[in-house]
Design a protein around this motif. Structure first.
Motif, mmCIF file in Angstrom:
data_model
loop_
_atom_site.group_PDB
_atom_site.id
_atom_site.type_symbol
_atom_site.label_atom_id
_atom_site.label_comp_id
_atom_site.label_asym_id
_atom_site.label_seq_id
_atom_site.Cartn_x
_atom_site.Cartn_y
_atom_site.Cartn_z
ATOM 1 N N PRO B 10 49.218 42.049 44.471
ATOM 2 C CA PRO B 10 48.218 41.543 45.065
ATOM 3 C C PRO B 10 48.783 40.331 46.299
ATOM 4 O O PRO B 10 50.087 40.069 46.085
ATOM 5 C CB PRO B 10 47.469 40.587 44.203
ATOM 6 N N TYR B 39 42.017 42.907 37.965
ATOM 7 C CA TYR B 39 43.236 41.977 37.982
ATOM 8 C C TYR B 39 43.236 41.148 36.544
ATOM 9 O O TYR B 39 42.198 41.099 36.125
ATOM 10 C CB TYR B 39 42.788 40.990 39.052
ATOM 11 N N THR B 63 38.455 38.878 43.363
ATOM 12 C CA THR B 63 39.705 38.443 43.764
ATOM 13 C C THR B 63 39.851 36.957 43.516
ATOM 14 O O THR B 63 40.386 36.486 44.540
ATOM 15 C CB THR B 63 40.000 39.192 44.900
ATOM 16 N N ALA B 84 47.700 43.329 39.539
ATOM 17 C CA ALA B 84 46.710 44.584 39.842
ATOM 18 C C ALA B 84 46.725 45.514 38.616
ATOM 19 O O ALA B 84 48.003 45.885 38.391
ATOM 20 C CB ALA B 84 46.979 45.150 41.110
#
Lengths: 153, 220
Positions: B10, B39, B63, B84
């Motif tokens: 990321p 994530y 996110t 990730a």
């Protein structure tokens, strides 16, 4: 009570100088599990009557150990560190005057607080210790802001 | 366990902090459009010994991750990292810089109350509140954390388009020598002397000063 010992240095300029190099300096510090200043037992537990002496001792810590031990290859960063170091020399003169006017007493408690800082420093290899201490300048600058700046301004 | 490094990391992993509400946010790894990536987040208290999990942010598809509770001691400093994951592959960790809430949190705008007279406007400011874990917890004002909290009050006379601003430390301000029956707009930003921080002013509020009573009597 003890009339506060105010430092008339332009803190904003010093803080801006540090902000510009903070990421780069902190990135050099790979020991996240060790701190020099930031242990909450050290600074947060200092009594108001001891803050001036702790400031004096921490200025000496940076001037006599950290700035001398640090090797900085990047000229831009080195210039910023030098300007901070010069500002600290000026602050030392201010606190010396305060001490002469008996407004900056030093008791054992203040000495103990700063010994912890030196002990933390001695735990690490000298270059690592210096770069870590530089990376924690924001803690010390916030301390100076809180204890030695005129908040009415 | 997944194959580490099988995915790109990321990017732009940063804390967005307003009034000590500390949200970790990041951008998805590049080049993985259309792939259902999840994530996992961990955080670290500077000076402690190990990285800690945030269970509510394990295998999430959003996110961002709220780490306000984990970073609530604002005099400490922190790191956070995210990786990730997709099927058996995962990226290396992407890490923030050192995060120091006390110096980095954005001070939100105050509440602004305006009352008008003929030629003056009274402004009453209420400092923003610090993030709190539970709504029923007692409120802590950001003023209690930052005793040197100040306000930048911006005023605009919409008739003459004249603008000016004042820096105040206390919570009440009276603007005098104003024009009667005129619309004035005000917005206020909080700030704390020290390292530069982003500032978000309050919503613009507009009020009209009262008509000049003396001219009213003449007319009659």
């Amino acid at each position: 009570g003890l009339r506060r010992c105010l430092i008339s240095t332009d803190m904003h300029h010093i803080e801006e100088s540090f902000q510009e190099i903070k990421r780069a300096i902190q990135a050099q510090d790979t020991f996240q599990n060790v701190t020099i200043l930031s242990t909450s037992e050290t600074l947060q537990s200092v009594k108001p009557s001891d803050t001036c002496c702790v400031t004096k001792n921490l200025l000496a810590f940076y001037v006599d150990r950290v700035f001398k031990d640090h090797r900085e290859p990047n000229p831009r960063i080195l210039r910023k560190i030098s300007s901070i170091a010069n500002a600290f020399l000026y602050m030392q003169r201010t606190l010396r005057r305060c001490q002469e006017q008996r407004r900056c007493h030093c008791r054992q408690e203040a000495t103990n607080a700063t010994r912890i800082v030196h002990d933390n420093y001695d735990q690490l290899e000298i270059r690592s210790a210096a770069v870590k201490s530089l990376g924690e300048l924001d803690v010390f600058l916030a301390w100076i802001d809180k204890h030695h700046q005129d908040t009415s301004a | 366990p997944c194959v580490s490094g099988g995915l790109p990391k990321p990017t732009n992993v940063t804390f967005l902090s307003i009034n000590m509400k500390n949200i970790l946010q990041w951008n998805p790894p590049e080049g993985l459009q259309g792939i259902e990536v999840t994530y996992t987040v961990q955080y670290f208290i500077y000076g402690q010994k190990k990285w800690l999990n945030k269970s509510e942010c394990s295998n999430i598809s959003r996110t961002y991750c709220d780490l306000s509770a984990e970073t609530s001691d604002y005099e400490h400093q922190y790191y956070a990292k995210v990786k990730a994951i997709w099927e058996a592959n995962c990226s290396k960790w992407a890490e923030t810089g050192r995060f120091y809430p006390f110096l980095e949190t954005q001070i939100g705008p105050p509440e602004v109350a305006l009352t008008t007279e003929e030629k003056s406007i009274s402004i009453v400011l209420t400092a923003p509140e610090k993030w709190k874990r539970n709504p029923e917890d007692s409120s802590v004002s950001m003023q209690q954390i930052y005793s040197n909290l100040k306000y930048n009050v911006s005023i605009c006379n919409t008739k003459s388009n004249r603008m000016w601003s004042q820096c105040v430390t206390n919570h009440t301000l009276v603007l005098t020598w104003l024009e009667p029956n005129t619309l004035y707009c005000v917005h206020v930003a909080s700030f704390v002397p020290g390292p530069p921080r982003p500032a978000r002013p309050s919503e613009k509020q507009c009020v009209r000063t009262l008509k000049d009573q003396s001219s009213e009597f003449k007319v009659k």
